[in-house]
Design an enzyme around this catalytic site. Structure first.
Site, short mmCIF file in Angstrom:
data_model
loop_
_atom_site.label_atom_id
_atom_site.label_comp_id
_atom_site.label_asym_id
_atom_site.label_seq_id
_atom_site.Cartn_x
_atom_site.Cartn_y
_atom_site.Cartn_z
N ARG A 1 29.22 48.14 13.70
CA ARG A 1 28.84 49.41 14.32
C ARG A 1 29.94 50.42 14.03
O ARG A 1 31.09 50.22 14.42
CB ARG A 1 28.67 49.22 15.83
CG ARG A 1 28.46 50.52 16.56
CD ARG A 1 28.24 50.36 18.07
NE ARG A 1 28.10 51.68 18.65
CZ ARG A 1 28.87 52.18 19.61
NH1 ARG A 1 29.82 51.45 20.16
NH2 ARG A 1 28.68 53.40 20.03
N HIS B 1 29.49 60.11 18.05
CA HIS B 1 30.53 59.49 18.88
C HIS B 1 31.58 60.57 19.16
O HIS B 1 32.74 60.46 18.76
CB HIS B 1 31.11 58.26 18.17
CG HIS B 1 31.79 57.28 19.07
ND1 HIS B 1 31.46 55.94 19.15
CD2 HIS B 1 32.81 57.42 19.95
CE1 HIS B 1 32.23 55.32 20.01
NE2 HIS B 1 33.07 56.19 20.52
N GLU C 1 27.82 56.82 24.68
CA GLU C 1 28.36 57.13 26.01
C GLU C 1 28.27 58.61 26.39
O GLU C 1 29.28 59.27 26.63
CB GLU C 1 29.82 56.68 26.10
CG GLU C 1 30.02 55.20 25.93
CD GLU C 1 31.45 54.74 26.24
OE1 GLU C 1 32.32 55.60 26.47
OE2 GLU C 1 31.68 53.53 26.26
N ASN D 1 27.85 49.58 26.83
CA ASN D 1 29.29 49.36 26.71
C ASN D 1 29.83 49.00 28.07
O ASN D 1 29.61 49.74 29.05
CB ASN D 1 29.99 50.63 26.22
CG ASN D 1 29.62 51.00 24.79
OD1 ASN D 1 28.94 50.23 24.11
ND2 ASN D 1 30.08 52.15 24.35
N TYR E 1 33.32 47.75 30.22
CA TYR E 1 34.76 47.50 30.28
C TYR E 1 35.20 46.93 31.63
O TYR E 1 35.98 46.01 31.68
CB TYR E 1 35.54 48.77 29.93
CG TYR E 1 35.45 49.08 28.46
CD1 TYR E 1 36.28 48.45 27.55
CD2 TYR E 1 34.47 49.94 27.97
CE1 TYR E 1 36.16 48.69 26.17
CE2 TYR E 1 34.34 50.18 26.60
CZ TYR E 1 35.20 49.55 25.71
OH TYR E 1 35.07 49.76 24.37
N GLU F 1 29.88 47.62 22.99
CA GLU F 1 31.35 47.67 23.09
C GLU F 1 31.80 46.80 24.24
O GLU F 1 31.20 46.84 25.33
CB GLU F 1 31.88 49.08 23.37
CG GLU F 1 31.86 50.01 22.19
CD GLU F 1 32.44 51.39 22.54
OE1 GLU F 1 33.32 51.49 23.43
OE2 GLU F 1 32.00 52.36 21.91
C1 FCB Z 1 34.80 53.78 25.03
C2 FCB Z 1 34.61 54.61 23.77
C3 FCB Z 1 35.38 54.10 22.59
C4 FCB Z 1 36.77 53.62 22.98
C5 FCB Z 1 36.68 52.64 24.13
C6 FCB Z 1 38.01 52.06 24.54
O1 FCB Z 1 34.53 54.56 26.13
O2 FCB Z 1 33.25 54.65 23.42
O3 FCB Z 1 35.42 55.11 21.62
O4 FCB Z 1 37.56 54.69 23.26
O5 FCB Z 1 36.09 53.28 25.23
#
Ligand code: FCB
Length: 441
Positions: free
Chosen positions: A75, A119, A164, A287, A289, A349
């Protein structure tokens, strides 16, 4: 690592401005990130993406690294200002040539290209004309999607429209911590509608050009109320509305969450927009985290909540809490909330930044990243066992890169980049993932 379903798609992710460099080459126009990063005080140490990982020149070596890793997909994002330097009209063939070569090189090595069309690197000329506050930007994005699909659509089947949009809206237009650096708070809301409209127009343009699979990628988080008071529950619901539902409800159900329904009264939503935005997608990119803990903060107007720390868990170098089970919780929660409206999911992600201390031989023992990935993959597997239809998983990121406002201070790569020499050194996590994937049956 548990065994994932047959045909599960493994990949790595990057984004154009974070890795390419070569910002003045081959007719590329100026993006909002060029302007922002060159504005004093905006990024860590004044870092810019001028050179980044020099991927624009070293892409073949980087494609080899992806092949060595043994993943089936890559990607990456396409820089709009390389394709249309001012975001409209004339197409810069040399910019498209770069992605053309990249796609061919990936396919030669059996790696599926998964381009993201946006992006965050909006052409500066479009920002000067209002950026995502202007409806015209959405229309221009539809044209741009068509231009790219006309060139690459014979070889690319799977596409991501936007990355995002909530983060671009919040950080770029509400709080000003990212480009374009505007601090409009709630007045930034039209940015949501114009990004969604852009997504809908791009879905249509891609479909008309034979795309097999089109999706949006949203950043999502499980939202945890800090306490069980009614106020905290309401605060958590409000946060969930902003962060998760603002860009999921419209694409999956054709309606805004209640807090954003004023967009229609304000004349931002035109007839037919919601149908376009809700054009069925073939998949959804997520995505993930970390989860977010939220408490009521009545004095924090205009936002009646504040984010509080999650205690008792490890943290990444960025300070983000490490909660692998949050991925399962998120995916199961989305399935329960959207039920039949939820298409198959790709985790587009997931990853962490670490403080890497290379050994004398340059090797990097990034045990924290191995733990992070191992935990999240187990959690993802649990979501699949619980019945969530997840088709793939992409690590953020292939390379250490320009981490937006944090510049080069946060390293997310499976591969270390020495920014003085541009030398690439696969970290221990790279070897770990390669071995784990080789064992998949
Ligand atoms: C996400 C973004 C990516 C990167 C990661 C750590 O929010 O999409 O570009 O910065 O965080």
């Amino acid at each position: 690592m548990p065994n994932f379903p047959p045909n599960f798609l493994w990949g790595v992710s990057t984004a154009a401005y974070q890795i390419e460099g070569a910002v003045h080459e081959d007719g590329r126009g100026v993006s909002i990130w060029d302007t922002f990063s060159h504005t004093p005080g905006r990024t860590h140490d004044g870092d810019t993406g001028d050179e980044a990982c020099d991927h624009y020149h070293r892409w073949e070596r980087d494609v080899d690294l992806i092949a060595e890793l043994g993943v089936g997909a890559y990607r990456f994002s396409i820089a709009w200002p390389r394709v249309q330097p001012t975001g409209a009209g004339a197409v810069n063939d040399k910019g498209l040539d770069f992605y053309d070569r990249l796609v061919d090189a990936l396919l030669e090595r059996g790696i599926a290209p998964v381009p993201t069309l946006f992006h965050w690197d909006l052409p500066q000329a479009l920002e000067d004309a209002g950026g995502w506050l202007s409806r015209d930007t959405a229309l221009r994005f539809g044209d741009y999607a068509a231009v790219v699909a006309d060139r690459l659509g014979d070889r690319v089947g799977r596409w991501i429209t936007l990355n995002e949009p909530i983060v671009h809206l919040a950080e770029g237009y509400a709080f000003g911590r990212h480009a374009p650096g505007r601090e409009l708070m709630m007045d930034a809301l039209p940015v949501a509608h114009h990004q969604l409209l852009a997504h809908g127009l791009a879905v249509r343009a891609l479909r008309e050009r034979g795309a097999a699979e089109v999706m949006i990628t949203n950043n999502c988080t499980p939202v945890w109320p800090a306490g069980d008071s009614e106020d905290d529950l309401v605060a958590a619901a409000v946060y969930d509305g902003f962060h998760n539902r603002l860009f999921l409800d419209p694409v999956l159900t054709g309606e805004y969450p209640p807090f954003a329904s004023g967009l229609a009264d304000a004349g931002i939503v035109h007839d037919g927009d919601m149908d376009l935005i809700a054009t069925p997608m073939d998949a959804l990119g997520i995505n993930y985290y970390n989860p977010t803990r939220v408490r009521a903060a009545p004095d924090a107007a205009p936002l009646p909540f504040e984010i509080v720390e999650i205690d008792g868990v490890p943290r990444t170098a960025f300070g983000w809490p490490v909660v692998p089970d949050g991925l399962r919780e998120l995916l199961v929660g989305l399935r329960d909330r959207y039920a039949g409206a939820l298409p198959p999911i790709y985790v587009t992600e997931n990853g962490c930044s670490t403080v890497d201390s290379p050994e004398a031989d340059g090797r990097v023992h990034d045990v924290e990243r191995i733990d992070y990935l191992d935990g999240h993959l187990r959690s993802l597997h649990e979501a699949i066992v619980a019945g969530v239809d997840v088709r793939g998983y992409f690590v953020w990121s292939l390379l250490d890169n320009f981490e937006w406002a944090e510049g080069y201070s946060q390293r997310f790569g499976l591969v270390r980049v020495d920014y003085d020499t541009q030398r690439r050194v696969p970290k221990d996590s790279f070897a770990w993932l390669r071995a784990a994937l080789a064992e998949q049956k």
